[in-house]
Scaffold this motif. Structure first.
Motif, PDB file in Angstrom:
ATOM      1  N   LEU A   1      -9.552  -6.430  -7.038  1.00 28.27           N
ATOM      2  CA  LEU A   1      -8.075  -5.738  -5.707  1.00 28.27           C
ATOM      3  C   LEU A   1      -7.448  -7.370  -5.885  1.00 28.27           C
ATOM      4  O   LEU A   1      -8.490  -8.740  -5.659  1.00 28.27           O
ATOM      5  CB  LEU A   1      -8.245  -5.417  -4.288  1.00 28.27           C
TER       6      LEU A   1
ATOM      7  N   MET B   1       0.769  -1.408  -0.018  1.00 28.27           N
ATOM      8  CA  MET B   1      -0.150   0.138   0.000  1.00 28.27           C
ATOM      9  C   MET B   1       1.241   1.174   0.029  1.00 28.27           C
ATOM     10  O   MET B   1       0.700   2.422  -0.657  1.00 28.27           O
ATOM     11  CB  MET B   1      -0.894  -0.160   1.303  1.00 28.27           C
TER      12      MET B   1
ATOM     13  N   SER C   1      -5.194   8.841  -2.336  1.00 24.25           N
ATOM     14  CA  SER C   1      -4.597   8.012  -1.134  1.00 24.25           C
ATOM     15  C   SER C   1      -4.102   9.142  -0.017  1.00 24.25           C
ATOM     16  O   SER C   1      -3.410   8.345   1.230  1.00 24.25           O
ATOM     17  CB  SER C   1      -4.632   6.811  -1.162  1.00 24.25           C
TER      18      SER C   1
ATOM     19  N   LEU D   1     -13.189  -2.987  -4.887  1.00 24.68           N
ATOM     20  CA  LEU D   1     -12.909  -3.836  -3.668  1.00 24.68           C
ATOM     21  C   LEU D   1     -12.611  -5.287  -4.358  1.00 24.68           C
ATOM     22  O   LEU D   1     -11.501  -6.172  -4.129  1.00 24.68           O
ATOM     23  CB  LEU D   1     -13.310  -3.503  -2.536  1.00 24.68           C
TER      24      LEU D   1
ATOM     25  N   VAL E   1      -6.873   2.667   0.923  1.00 22.65           N
ATOM     26  CA  VAL E   1      -7.926   1.678   0.324  1.00 22.65           C
ATOM     27  C   VAL E   1      -8.754   2.545   0.776  1.00 22.65           C
ATOM     28  O   VAL E   1      -9.069   2.834  -0.700  1.00 22.65           O
ATOM     29  CB  VAL E   1      -7.553   0.273   1.148  1.00 22.65           C
TER      30      VAL E   1
END
Length: 311
Positions: free
Chosen positions: A143, A11, A259, A140, A250
């Motif tokens: 992902l 991330m 983000s 989502l 996220v």
């Protein structure tokens, strides 16, 4: 834990750290003060909710003691691995002062459970009410599995642990849940206090967003914040650090926002929570000093020579 570190690394590899640094470089002092002020009723109500839960289980817990213990538990939660070490020590200390040790431990668990149920309720309401989080949840699903699998695995492990715990003492625990959370005498007080407490958590996070001059409106922030707070329940970090920032990245990302901005707000929120818990550090130091003084006094008393008495 290794998987969690891997997820966080992935991330953070996509973040613009120069943007995060720039965003955090000049927060608004006024909004920070407002956020810090919101933590005061948060602690007061949290301590009162714990006292309410304990009293419903026929346990003694003065409000002043509950408030000091809550501050102390919060600062320990910020510095101990897992993020729940303070609550564990709070439950243990209260159990030492009671002949109903299981009830004292259950009181802390149920008090925290009350807050999590309120957070889940608010999260579901905002999810339904605000369309910005409906379409992104479809995204989502796309992902990479390397992100989804560790999160799902952590949830399964935690759920399995809870099921095993409740299996061993289900009757006793569920009866205490009924007495302190669901009876006619307490359910409304539990619900109202928990909703207000969750509201202060969301308010503090929103103040951090305003302090960093976030362009998002209040309704959007109300929809984005609860999932981040829910992620902090996962006891796999120190004080929620890393998990909270990953969740912010996220949530902000799938909602179509920066983000990096979400991470910056999350970092400021974590810092503000740590600052708000510092009275707990003062309480800890004062107790250590008191214990040391008492220990020295006992040592000096035992080492004094007996006086000779002449007939």
């Amino acid at each position: 834990m290794t998987l969690l570190i891997g997820v966080i690394a992935i991330m953070f590899a996509t973040l613009d750290f120069s943007h995060i640094y720039h965003t955090l470089s000049s927060p608004s002092a006024g909004w920070l003060a407002a956020g810090l002020a919101l933590t005061v009723p948060q602690f007061l109500l949290s301590a009162w909710r714990w006292q309410l839960t304990a009293h419903a289980l026929k346990l003694s817990l003065p409000f002043s003691v509950a408030l000091k213990e809550y501050y102390l538990a919060t600062v320990l939660n910020q510095i101990l691995p897992g993020g729940i070490g303070g609550d564990i020590t709070r439950a243990w200390r209260h159990s030492q002062d009671s002949d109903q040790k299981a009830r004292a431990i259950h009181a802390v668990i149920i008090e925290r459970l009350s807050g999590q149920l309120a957070l889940l309720t608010i999260g579901l309401i905002t999810l339904i009410a605000h369309p910005i989080l409906l379409a992104p949840f479809d995204r989502l699903l796309h992902l990479p599995g390397i992100i989804i699998a560790p999160l799902a695995g952590s949830a399964v492990i935690i759920a399995a642990g809870l099921v095993w715990h409740f299996r061993t003492a289900a009757g006793h625990f569920l009866n205490n849940v009924r007495l302190s959370l669901l009876t006619r005498e307490v359910w409304l007080q539990q619900l109202a206090s928990s909703l207000i407490i969750v509201g202060t958590y969301i308010g503090v996070f929103a103040c951090c967003a305003r302090a960093l001059d976030s362009p998002l409106d209040n309704a959007t922030l109300m929809a984005l914040i609860p999932p981040i707070l829910m992620a902090m329940v996962v006891p796999l970090s120190v004080g929620g650090w890393g998990v909270r920032e990953s969740a912010a990245a996220v949530v902000w990302g799938i909602a179509g926002f920066s983000s990096s901005e979400g991470v910056a707000i999350s970092i400021l929120y974590g810092t503000l929570v740590l600052v708000s818990s510092l009275p707990g550090a003062v309480i800890f130091l004062m107790r250590r000093r008191s214990q040391r003084t008492s220990s020295n006094a006992r040592s000096n008393k035992t080492s004094l020579p007996r006086a000779n008495v002449r007939e």
